[in-house]
Design an enzyme around this catalytic site. Structure first.
Site, PDB file in Angstrom:
ATOM      1  CD  GLU A  56      -7.315  -7.105  -4.398  1.00  0.00           C
ATOM      2  OE1 GLU A  56      -6.377  -6.298  -4.326  1.00  0.00           O
ATOM      3  OE2 GLU A  56      -7.592  -7.899  -3.478  1.00  0.00           O
TER       4      GLU A  56
ATOM      5  CG  HIS B 133      -1.882  -1.106   1.239  1.00  0.00           C
ATOM      6  ND1 HIS B 133      -2.101  -1.918   2.316  1.00  0.00           N
ATOM      7  CD2 HIS B 133      -2.711  -1.537   0.263  1.00  0.00           C
ATOM      8  CE1 HIS B 133      -3.028  -2.812   2.006  1.00  0.00           C
ATOM      9  NE2 HIS B 133      -3.415  -2.601   0.771  1.00  0.00           N
TER      10      HIS B 133
ATOM     11  CG  ASP C  42       1.838  -1.233   3.473  1.00  0.00           C
ATOM     12  OD1 ASP C  42       1.403  -1.083   4.630  1.00  0.00           O
ATOM     13  OD2 ASP C  42       1.234  -1.885   2.592  1.00  0.00           O
TER      14      ASP C  42
HETATM   15  C1  XLS Z   1      -8.884  -6.337   0.832  1.00  0.00           C
HETATM   16  C2  XLS Z   1      -7.899  -6.451  -0.221  1.00  0.00           C
HETATM   17  C3  XLS Z   1      -6.611  -5.727   0.044  1.00  0.00           C
HETATM   18  C4  XLS Z   1      -5.961  -5.486  -1.271  1.00  0.00           C
HETATM   19  C5  XLS Z   1      -4.822  -4.558  -1.285  1.00  0.00           C
HETATM   20  O1  XLS Z   1      -9.895  -7.014   0.866  1.00  0.00           O
HETATM   21  O2  XLS Z   1      -7.664  -7.786  -0.508  1.00  0.00           O
HETATM   22  O3  XLS Z   1      -5.803  -6.443   0.905  1.00  0.00           O
HETATM   23  O4  XLS Z   1      -5.557  -6.701  -1.800  1.00  0.00           O
HETATM   24  O5  XLS Z   1      -5.237  -3.260  -1.244  1.00  0.00           O
HETATM   25 MG    MG Z   2      -6.361  -8.640  -1.839  1.00  0.00          MG
END
Ligand code: XLS
Ligand code: MG
Length: 349
Positions: free
Chosen positions: A177, A52, A55
């Site tokens: 994602e 992140h 991080d």
């Molecule tokens: C949360 C997500 C997070 C992402 C990264 O549910 O999986 O961890 O992978 O921002």
């Molecule tokens: Mg994730």
């Protein structure tokens, strides 16, 4: 299928080594420093870390650009000293008071501007860390109350925000994602299909990819291996977050293969059969240590997930393909079931 064997490279995020707090109880383990996490990554045979933005550069919002660069370079130096790479940077768009009602899709233009500015800082950090990849987990882009937002308008905001990032850095590649819920009740981009279509609406679809997380797709009622296969068929699977999930509840981020070994096997199978990893993609984990783990054994979920993946690679490579084709030809899928079960159990068939 491609010839030759892929030698997989693994990654995880520093948030995957955590102190065990949950919504009902406080931390139960001591925090580890970033340096300690880097050492663990190395020890466990990982080759990259996922980030992140904060991080890599803690308290990012309170720093001036020169300070951000300085801290990002210090983080990069620690990685370099240990022979690790940064896989991607993801802007944390779910902590700030500006992202309470969404980030790119907030109803408030001031908050939307914050989200883009923050993401641009994350692009700069990615640049310093030596990666062109940005992951967008669209945490708060969704609704709790349907009437509070407009989906077409939200899509327009999302496309405009992503376009600004693609314009800002011509080398940037963005991986969306998907996740169907949590923290919002309903998220705007729940599946690979949504993520893919969003990418095609931007100014440069060739730089828009997908990261599939196992648990997220189970929460969407889908099979993660199918979601991966779908993304792979468009050459858009640029990263994965392997983990596991027991049914429809909160996002558990369990160790890979812990709940459903056959489902895990099929994820490995689809990756292996389609040459995942050959263009430098990492096998990324997004796994959480159980709250019950004591300090000294609180990274076993990482080691175990990686080990399970490699065990399953062996299972995929030793699958009797001739028998599989024969059973498919005969349409005897019940027998195929029996063979797969025997193969996974390692019992004579
Ligand atoms: C949360 C997500 C997070 C992402 C990264 O549910 O999986 O961890 O992978 O921002
Ligand atoms: Mg994730």
């Amino acid at each position: 299928m491609t010839e030759g064997l892929t030698s997989y490279r693994f990654s995880f995020g520093p948030w995957n080594i955590s102190e065990g707090a949950d919504p009902f109880g406080p931390v139960v383990r001591d925090p580890l420093s970033f340096l300690e996490k880097v050492k663990i990554a190395k020890q466990l045979g990982f080759e990259a870390l996922q980030f992140h933005d904060d991080d890599a550069v803690p308290d990012l919002d309170s720093l001036r650009p020169a300070e951000i660069t300085k801290q990002a370079r210090a983080t990069k130096q620690i990685l370099a000293d240990h022979g690790l790479a940064a896989e991607f940077v993801a802007p944390r768009l779910w902590f700030s008071p500006h992202t309470i009602d969404g980030a790119y899709t907030s109803n408030d233009p001031v908050d939307r501007a914050y989200a883009v500015e923050r993401s641009i800082k994350a692009v700069d950090i990615a640049h310093e860390l030596g990666t062109h990849l940005m992951v967008l987990w669209l945490a708060r882009e969704g609704t709790y109350v349907r009437e509070a937002k407009s989906v077409p308008q939200a899509m327009q905001h999302l496309v405009e925000a992503i376009n600004k990032l693609l314009e800002y850095d011509k080398h940037l590649r963005i991986l969306v994602e998907p996740k169907p819920n949590e923290p919002t009740d309903q998220a705007y981009i729940p599946t690979a299909g949504h993520a893919l279509a969003l990418g095609y609406r931007t100014i440069d679809p060739s730089r828009m990819g997908i990261l599939i997380e196992t648990a997220h797709q189970i929460l969407a009622g889908l099979d993660p291996s199918d979601e991966m296969g779908y993304a792979l068929s468009f050459h858009k699977l640029w990263s994965v977050h392997l983990n596991d999930q027991s049914g429809l509840k909160f996002d558990e981020d369990k160790s890979f293969g812990e709940v459903d070994l056959r489902r895990a096997f099929n994820q490995v199978r689809v990756l292996e059969e389609n040459g995942y990893g050959r263009n430098g993609e990492y096998v990324g984990l997004d796994v959480k240590a159980m709250r019950t783990q004591k300090q000294e054994v609180s990274t076993k979920h990482l080691a175990n997930s990686k080990q399970t993946f490699l065990w399953l690679v062996e299972k995929v490579r030793t699958l009797n393909r001739q028998l599989q084709s024969e059973l498919i030809k005969q349409r005897d899928y019940e027998e195929l079931n029996r063979y797969i079960t025997a193969h996974l159990l390692g019992v004579p068939y």
